[in-house]
Scaffold this motif. Structure first.
Motif, PDB file in Angstrom:
ATOM      1  N   LEU A  26     -26.674   5.630 -18.959  1.00 58.36           N
ATOM      2  CA  LEU A  26     -25.894   6.456 -18.018  1.00 58.36           C
ATOM      3  C   LEU A  26     -24.408   6.052 -18.725  1.00 58.36           C
ATOM      4  O   LEU A  26     -23.950   4.791 -18.057  1.00 58.36           O
ATOM      5  CB  LEU A  26     -26.076   6.181 -16.642  1.00 58.36           C
ATOM      6  CG  LEU A  26     -27.415   6.483 -16.156  1.00 58.36           C
ATOM      7  CD1 LEU A  26     -27.672   6.116 -14.797  1.00 58.36           C
ATOM      8  CD2 LEU A  26     -28.252   7.782 -16.383  1.00 58.36           C
ATOM      9  N   PRO A  27     -23.531   6.802 -19.289  1.00 57.27           N
ATOM     10  CA  PRO A  27     -22.567   6.472 -19.718  1.00 57.27           C
ATOM     11  C   PRO A  27     -21.592   6.573 -18.447  1.00 57.27           C
ATOM     12  O   PRO A  27     -21.644   7.766 -17.743  1.00 57.27           O
ATOM     13  CB  PRO A  27     -21.844   7.201 -20.847  1.00 57.27           C
ATOM     14  CG  PRO A  27     -22.810   8.345 -20.775  1.00 57.27           C
ATOM     15  CD  PRO A  27     -24.014   8.063 -19.977  1.00 57.27           C
ATOM     16  N   VAL A  28     -20.551   5.734 -18.541  1.00 56.76           N
ATOM     17  CA  VAL A  28     -19.720   5.684 -17.138  1.00 56.76           C
ATOM     18  C   VAL A  28     -18.124   5.389 -17.745  1.00 56.76           C
ATOM     19  O   VAL A  28     -18.054   4.453 -18.448  1.00 56.76           O
ATOM     20  CB  VAL A  28     -20.014   4.812 -15.895  1.00 56.76           C
ATOM     21  CG1 VAL A  28     -21.098   5.311 -15.168  1.00 56.76           C
ATOM     22  CG2 VAL A  28     -20.088   3.385 -16.235  1.00 56.76           C
ATOM     23  N   LYS A  29     -17.108   6.043 -17.073  1.00 56.98           N
ATOM     24  CA  LYS A  29     -15.653   5.709 -17.420  1.00 56.98           C
ATOM     25  C   LYS A  29     -15.026   4.934 -16.444  1.00 56.98           C
ATOM     26  O   LYS A  29     -15.585   5.028 -15.095  1.00 56.98           O
ATOM     27  CB  LYS A  29     -14.921   7.315 -17.662  1.00 56.98           C
ATOM     28  CG  LYS A  29     -15.657   8.088 -18.610  1.00 56.98           C
ATOM     29  CD  LYS A  29     -14.685   9.526 -18.693  1.00 56.98           C
ATOM     30  CE  LYS A  29     -15.403  10.183 -19.941  1.00 56.98           C
ATOM     31  NZ  LYS A  29     -14.503  11.634 -20.052  1.00 56.98           N
ATOM     32  N   GLY A  30     -14.003   4.349 -16.833  1.00 54.70           N
ATOM     33  CA  GLY A  30     -13.245   3.558 -15.870  1.00 54.70           C
ATOM     34  C   GLY A  30     -13.142   2.102 -15.892  1.00 54.70           C
ATOM     35  O   GLY A  30     -12.621   1.212 -15.548  1.00 54.70           O
ATOM     36  N   ALA A  52     -15.200   1.071 -13.050  1.00 51.82           N
ATOM     37  CA  ALA A  52     -16.052   2.192 -12.788  1.00 51.82           C
ATOM     38  C   ALA A  52     -17.025   1.945 -11.589  1.00 51.82           C
ATOM     39  O   ALA A  52     -17.290   0.911 -11.487  1.00 51.82           O
ATOM     40  CB  ALA A  52     -17.122   2.494 -14.084  1.00 51.82           C
ATOM     41  N   LYS A  53     -17.255   2.993 -11.054  1.00 53.18           N
ATOM     42  CA  LYS A  53     -17.906   3.039  -9.907  1.00 53.18           C
ATOM     43  C   LYS A  53     -19.127   2.081  -9.783  1.00 53.18           C
ATOM     44  O   LYS A  53     -19.315   1.097  -8.715  1.00 53.18           O
ATOM     45  CB  LYS A  53     -18.183   4.256  -9.030  1.00 53.18           C
ATOM     46  CG  LYS A  53     -18.613   4.186  -7.412  1.00 53.18           C
ATOM     47  CD  LYS A  53     -18.621   5.662  -7.000  1.00 53.18           C
ATOM     48  CE  LYS A  53     -18.992   5.247  -5.256  1.00 53.18           C
ATOM     49  NZ  LYS A  53     -19.060   6.764  -4.863  1.00 53.18           N
ATOM     50  N   PRO A  54     -20.256   2.128 -10.572  1.00 58.39           N
ATOM     51  CA  PRO A  54     -21.321   1.536 -10.319  1.00 58.39           C
ATOM     52  C   PRO A  54     -20.829  -0.191 -10.697  1.00 58.39           C
ATOM     53  O   PRO A  54     -21.493  -0.780  -9.942  1.00 58.39           O
ATOM     54  CB  PRO A  54     -22.128   2.076 -11.520  1.00 58.39           C
ATOM     55  CG  PRO A  54     -21.709   3.463 -11.730  1.00 58.39           C
ATOM     56  CD  PRO A  54     -20.236   3.334 -11.602  1.00 58.39           C
ATOM     57  N   PHE A  55     -20.111  -0.238 -11.570  1.00 56.47           N
ATOM     58  CA  PHE A  55     -19.736  -1.815 -11.988  1.00 56.47           C
ATOM     59  C   PHE A  55     -19.171  -2.256 -10.662  1.00 56.47           C
ATOM     60  O   PHE A  55     -19.235  -3.492 -10.504  1.00 56.47           O
ATOM     61  CB  PHE A  55     -18.843  -1.748 -12.980  1.00 56.47           C
ATOM     62  CG  PHE A  55     -19.322  -1.704 -14.358  1.00 56.47           C
ATOM     63  CD1 PHE A  55     -19.812  -2.876 -15.196  1.00 56.47           C
ATOM     64  CD2 PHE A  55     -20.022  -0.506 -14.871  1.00 56.47           C
ATOM     65  CE1 PHE A  55     -20.303  -2.912 -16.425  1.00 56.47           C
ATOM     66  CE2 PHE A  55     -20.819  -0.354 -16.134  1.00 56.47           C
ATOM     67  CZ  PHE A  55     -20.837  -1.830 -16.868  1.00 56.47           C
ATOM     68  N   ILE A  75     -26.593   1.181 -17.623  1.00 51.03           N
ATOM     69  CA  ILE A  75     -25.268   1.839 -17.371  1.00 51.03           C
ATOM     70  C   ILE A  75     -24.447   1.291 -18.222  1.00 51.03           C
ATOM     71  O   ILE A  75     -24.008  -0.040 -18.233  1.00 51.03           O
ATOM     72  CB  ILE A  75     -24.837   1.513 -15.804  1.00 51.03           C
ATOM     73  CG1 ILE A  75     -26.096   2.130 -14.728  1.00 51.03           C
ATOM     74  CG2 ILE A  75     -23.658   1.860 -15.165  1.00 51.03           C
ATOM     75  CD1 ILE A  75     -25.935   1.544 -13.305  1.00 51.03           C
ATOM     76  N   VAL A  76     -23.369   1.986 -18.752  1.00 50.53           N
ATOM     77  CA  VAL A  76     -22.749   1.572 -19.857  1.00 50.53           C
ATOM     78  C   VAL A  76     -21.119   2.060 -19.910  1.00 50.53           C
ATOM     79  O   VAL A  76     -21.236   3.218 -19.561  1.00 50.53           O
ATOM     80  CB  VAL A  76     -23.467   2.113 -21.296  1.00 50.53           C
ATOM     81  CG1 VAL A  76     -22.637   1.311 -22.727  1.00 50.53           C
ATOM     82  CG2 VAL A  76     -24.877   1.543 -21.293  1.00 50.53           C
ATOM     83  N   LYS A  77     -20.244   1.218 -20.020  1.00 47.15           N
ATOM     84  CA  LYS A  77     -18.876   1.398 -20.065  1.00 47.15           C
ATOM     85  C   LYS A  77     -18.379   1.406 -21.149  1.00 47.15           C
ATOM     86  O   LYS A  77     -18.919   1.091 -22.307  1.00 47.15           O
ATOM     87  CB  LYS A  77     -18.313   0.459 -18.812  1.00 47.15           C
ATOM     88  CG  LYS A  77     -18.081  -0.944 -19.650  1.00 47.15           C
ATOM     89  CD  LYS A  77     -17.365  -1.713 -18.528  1.00 47.15           C
ATOM     90  CE  LYS A  77     -17.032  -3.084 -19.050  1.00 47.15           C
ATOM     91  NZ  LYS A  77     -15.933  -3.267 -20.294  1.00 47.15           N
TER      92      LYS A  77
END
Length: 377
Positions: A323-327, A331-334, A301-303
């Motif tokens: 899985l790239p995530v924004k924020g 970011a929600k998973p973080f 899971i990569v920001k």
């Protein structure tokens, strides 16, 4: 008669001046001032929170370390002070009408005397009684900081052990203070200092349960309870929170897709040099586990990919879901998994239970051997 009239009118004038003067005083105003040693630069930063907003003030400080800051406030509020390019910090409490004075050395922020207001006075008394331990801790941190710059990792490891011992002793003293003073705001501040940590949730729970009276109603208490509840959601032995995120191939990936398998979540960022350095280790470990036919899948899971894009050919070497995530950190998973440092790995069981947090990538193989009863002798 004339003399009496003069006295009468003089009295009226003095009364009027007194009323005007008292009315001109702002009941919401407070002042934080002081004289501090070893401050670099001509200013420092002071921040406080109101609701979800953070306010930052720049405060001028003289070459002699003298400063004065005035503002208005509605209720008891914590102010954080950051010195020497934000490498040193301390905090004070301010309230309507308070005059808070600081005196000390910013190289020893835990020993700075903060006087003015009952909470500051209580905390300063705590510092004074534990001056030896607090000074030892500051000395270790200052020395470790120098060795980190010199890349002397062996010396730093020795300091980490010593620091843990001192922190444990201080936390026991803080717990005793909370037990003896459950209704004091100072107790809440000590809980925040010594027990707001993902590894200290049982002790955080224990100390929060002791609070009484105004300490329960203090806003920081609610924040600590919220922190505790969030940590419990993704703590070891909790069910891993689910997610549904698109991977770099634009396919939706859900944690529940891997039920029946061990899962290693690898939290990282494209802006993180250490993460890039550790990527090859992760590839080697993954390949070895697949060679051993272990029942495990990796999910990265990569920001920050909107700032620094993922390599176009990353899928050629990384054979698991990315899985790239924004924020960013929000970011929600973080946020859900309470990730505050990277790289950071979490191991999940085939039934969805979190088995271990902050598992070093090189320790995954031995951990899997232990879990599957195939540990080499």
């Amino acid at each position: 008669m004339l003399k009496n009239n003069i006295l009468y009118y003089t009295g009226l004038i003095l009364l009027f001046v007194s009323i005007v003067t008292s009315c001109s005083k702002n009941p919401k105003e407070f002042e934080i001032s002081g004289k501090l040693d070893n401050v670099t630069g001509d200013h420092f930063f002071m921040s406080h929170e109101i609701g979800d907003s953070v306010f930052i003030d720049t405060v001028a400080i003289s070459a002699k370390g003298e400063f004065s800051f005035r503002s208005e406030i509605d209720t008891l509020t914590e102010y954080s002070l950051y010195f020497n390019k934000n490498t040193k910090s301390t905090f004070v409490l301010a309230n309507k009408g308070w005059k808070v004075e600081l005196k000390g050395d910013v190289l020893y922020p835990d020993l700075i005397d903060v006087k003015g207001g009952d909470v500051n006075d209580d905390l300063t008394n705590f510092k004074e009684k534990n001056k030896t331990l607090l000074k030892s801790r500051a000395d270790i941190l200052n020395t470790a900081e120098k060795n980190i710059k010199n890349e002397d990792s062996l010396v730093v490891k020795d300091y980490v052990v010593e620091l843990k011992n001192i922190n444990f002793e201080l936390s026991n003293i803080a717990a005793a203070y909370v037990k003896a003073n459950p209704d004091k705001i100072a107790s809440v501040m000590l809980i925040n200092t010594f027990f707001k940590d993902e590894t200290s949730i049982p002790r955080l729970d224990e100390n929060l349960s002791l609070l009484k009276g105004k300490a329960i109603d203090f806003p920081l208490t609610a924040e600590l309870k919220s922190f505790r509840d969030k940590i419990k959601l993704s703590a070891v032995n909790a069910y891993a929170p689910g997610f549904s995120i698109k991977n770099i191939q634009d396919k939706t990936v859900q944690l529940s897709d891997f039920r029946g398998k061990y899962v290693l979540l690898l939290f990282a960022a494209t802006t993180c040099d250490v993460c890039r350095d550790e990527k090859q280790d992760a590839i080697d470990v993954y390949n070895e586990l697949k060679k051993q036919k272990k029942n495990i899948e990796f999910i990265s899971i990569v920001k920050d990919s909107e700032q620094v894009p993922l390599s176009e050919n990353i899928a050629d070497s990384v054979k698991w879901n990315i899985l790239p995530v924004k924020g960013g950190w929000a970011a929600k998973p973080f946020d859900t998994y309470y990730i505050r440092e990277i790289p950071y790995n979490i191991l999940i069981s085939p039934t969805g239970i979190i088995l271990e947090r902050d598992l070093p990538i090189r320790a995954v193989i031995s951990k899997m051997e232990e879990l599957t009863g195939e540990k080499k002798k």
